[in-house]
Motif scaffolding. Sequence first.
Motif, PDB file in Angstrom:
ATOM      1  N   ALA A  56     -10.893   1.295   1.437  1.00  0.00           N
ATOM      2  CA  ALA A  56      -9.581   1.025   0.863  1.00  0.00           C
ATOM      3  C   ALA A  56      -9.531  -0.398   0.355  1.00  0.00           C
ATOM      4  N   GLY A  57      -8.677  -0.613  -0.639  1.00  0.00           N
ATOM      5  CA  GLY A  57      -8.469  -1.954  -1.175  1.00  0.00           C
ATOM      6  C   GLY A  57      -7.179  -2.540  -0.638  1.00  0.00           C
ATOM      7  N   VAL A  58      -7.166  -3.837  -0.467  1.00  0.00           N
ATOM      8  CA  VAL A  58      -5.995  -4.553   0.036  1.00  0.00           C
ATOM      9  C   VAL A  58      -5.506  -5.479  -1.074  1.00  0.00           C
ATOM     10  N   CYS A  59      -4.219  -5.393  -1.434  1.00  0.00           N
ATOM     11  CA  CYS A  59      -3.668  -6.236  -2.479  1.00  0.00           C
ATOM     12  C   CYS A  59      -3.405  -7.644  -1.946  1.00  0.00           C
ATOM     13  N   LEU A  60      -3.031  -8.546  -2.830  1.00  0.00           N
ATOM     14  CA  LEU A  60      -2.823  -9.943  -2.443  1.00  0.00           C
ATOM     15  C   LEU A  60      -1.706 -10.084  -1.417  1.00  0.00           C
ATOM     16  N   ALA A  61      -0.580  -9.407  -1.647  1.00  0.00           N
ATOM     17  CA  ALA A  61       0.556  -9.522  -0.729  1.00  0.00           C
ATOM     18  C   ALA A  61       0.197  -9.029   0.668  1.00  0.00           C
ATOM     19  N   CYS A  62      -0.526  -7.911   0.742  1.00  0.00           N
ATOM     20  CA  CYS A  62      -0.912  -7.367   2.048  1.00  0.00           C
ATOM     21  C   CYS A  62      -1.965  -8.235   2.734  1.00  0.00           C
ATOM     22  N   TYR A 112      -8.903  -7.121  -2.107  1.00  0.00           N
ATOM     23  CA  TYR A 112      -9.665  -7.567  -0.939  1.00  0.00           C
ATOM     24  C   TYR A 112     -10.086  -6.333  -0.152  1.00  0.00           C
ATOM     25  N   ALA A 113     -11.124  -6.466   0.625  1.00  0.00           N
ATOM     26  CA  ALA A 113     -11.556  -5.404   1.537  1.00  0.00           C
ATOM     27  C   ALA A 113     -11.425  -5.940   2.957  1.00  0.00           C
ATOM     28  N   CYS A 114     -10.898  -5.127   3.832  1.00  0.00           N
ATOM     29  CA  CYS A 114     -10.682  -5.541   5.216  1.00  0.00           C
ATOM     30  C   CYS A 114     -11.803  -4.987   6.090  1.00  0.00           C
ATOM     31  N   MET A 115     -12.639  -5.874   6.622  1.00  0.00           N
ATOM     32  CA  MET A 115     -13.738  -5.468   7.482  1.00  0.00           C
ATOM     33  C   MET A 115     -13.257  -5.124   8.891  1.00  0.00           C
ATOM     34  N   THR A 116     -12.032  -5.547   9.217  1.00  0.00           N
ATOM     35  CA  THR A 116     -11.463  -5.210  10.522  1.00  0.00           C
ATOM     36  C   THR A 116     -10.975  -3.770  10.533  1.00  0.00           C
TER      37      THR A 116
END
Length: 417
Positions: free
Chosen positions: A68-74, A53-57
């Motif tokens: 940066a990439g965000v994993c499922l758990a995060c 996932y990518a965090c736009m915040t």
Amino acid sequence: MEDNVEDEESGISMVELLQEEEERQLNAAAVLGAADDTQCTYDKGNMKRQALYACMTCSPTEGDNLLAGVCLACSYHCHEDHDLVELYTKRQVEKLPVNPENKYNHNFRGKYCTCQRPYPDPEDPNEDEMIQCCLCEDWYHGKHQGGSVPQDEMYGDMICSQCLPKHQFLAHYVGLAVTVVEEEEAKTSPVVVEEEEAKTSKVVAEEEAKTSKVVAEEEAKTSKVGNEKSPNKNTQDEVKEDKEKKVCLQSEKNPTESECKEDVNQNGAEKLKKSGCKLTSLIKHTLPEGALFLASSWRQQLCACDSCKATYKAEEVLFLLDDEDTVNFYEESGKSRQPSSSAPVERELEALSSLDRVVRTEMVHEYNNLSTSLREYLKKFAESKKVVRDEDIKEFFTQLAANKKQKPNSIPKLFCR
């Protein structure tokens, strides 16, 4: 008789509901792959593939922010209230603050395709299927890839129109395409083909005439030298070798399809044949202007000789030879982790058939109400792009139980004093 018909209709309806739920669970498992919603992938290093996932915040689309990439758990536990964009799966992304080996593109800023638009696009009322390129892993609209998209079951990989010109070795594998070859042949009229063949024949004839002239001049010089003195065998070989070199140099000035390769006994082709290279037996097509749709087995047809491997490595596509790199392998890994639901479904159907017809009808009715209420509740999370937490689900069922107690047919409360 009517009761039996109603029983059968109710049973079929419940079977369809259970099968639909099973299919939904398998699709969710396929999208997430082998991801763990409780374990961060930071300590696992560079994974072949993972759900990202990518965090736009944390990394807004505007500004010069680090991607940066965000994993499922995060995505559940660290970015639960943030604006997240689902990236499906990406290769070569390691969860480190700065890693030069990570591969990022504009997807990590919530933009896709050559149109640089988000998905779903709030300004585009027409829905269009998004397809991921197996090389650059960007997502593209079918309408922006130069043609109609074949049905999902017809192809396994898509190579976008941006990647094709960067990898010329793919011209040998255009013959494995699902639809593009036929479309390109249909676009090419017989008149154009004849004109191109005439031009090619004319160029080849001119080059052959030039080459013959050079050879004749060299033979005349050699004959003159032979009259002045009788050269030995070694001298004759040197003259012959020098003549071949000059013919090659002349051909390089006006390169054609049959240039120096033929004059040196096709040494390059012979080396490829000795190395077992598949390219010698494959026809080299013209790369299409649009995307290339290939069957699921096309990677098994790729040549794996040392020369081709060196090409893949230089062009950073060596992963094509890895069977575990495919999205199909990723999805099947996720499905294999999903416990088999065939036994529970059979038990549920057996228990359902043992109930009274009225009870079965009420159960189906309540299930439909539950499904409708849950969809409406989750809709607001989808619209606001928020992650659904355990607390949200508990809140839903608490509210559902409270609403059930307030039904009109329930016993009214008395407020008399």
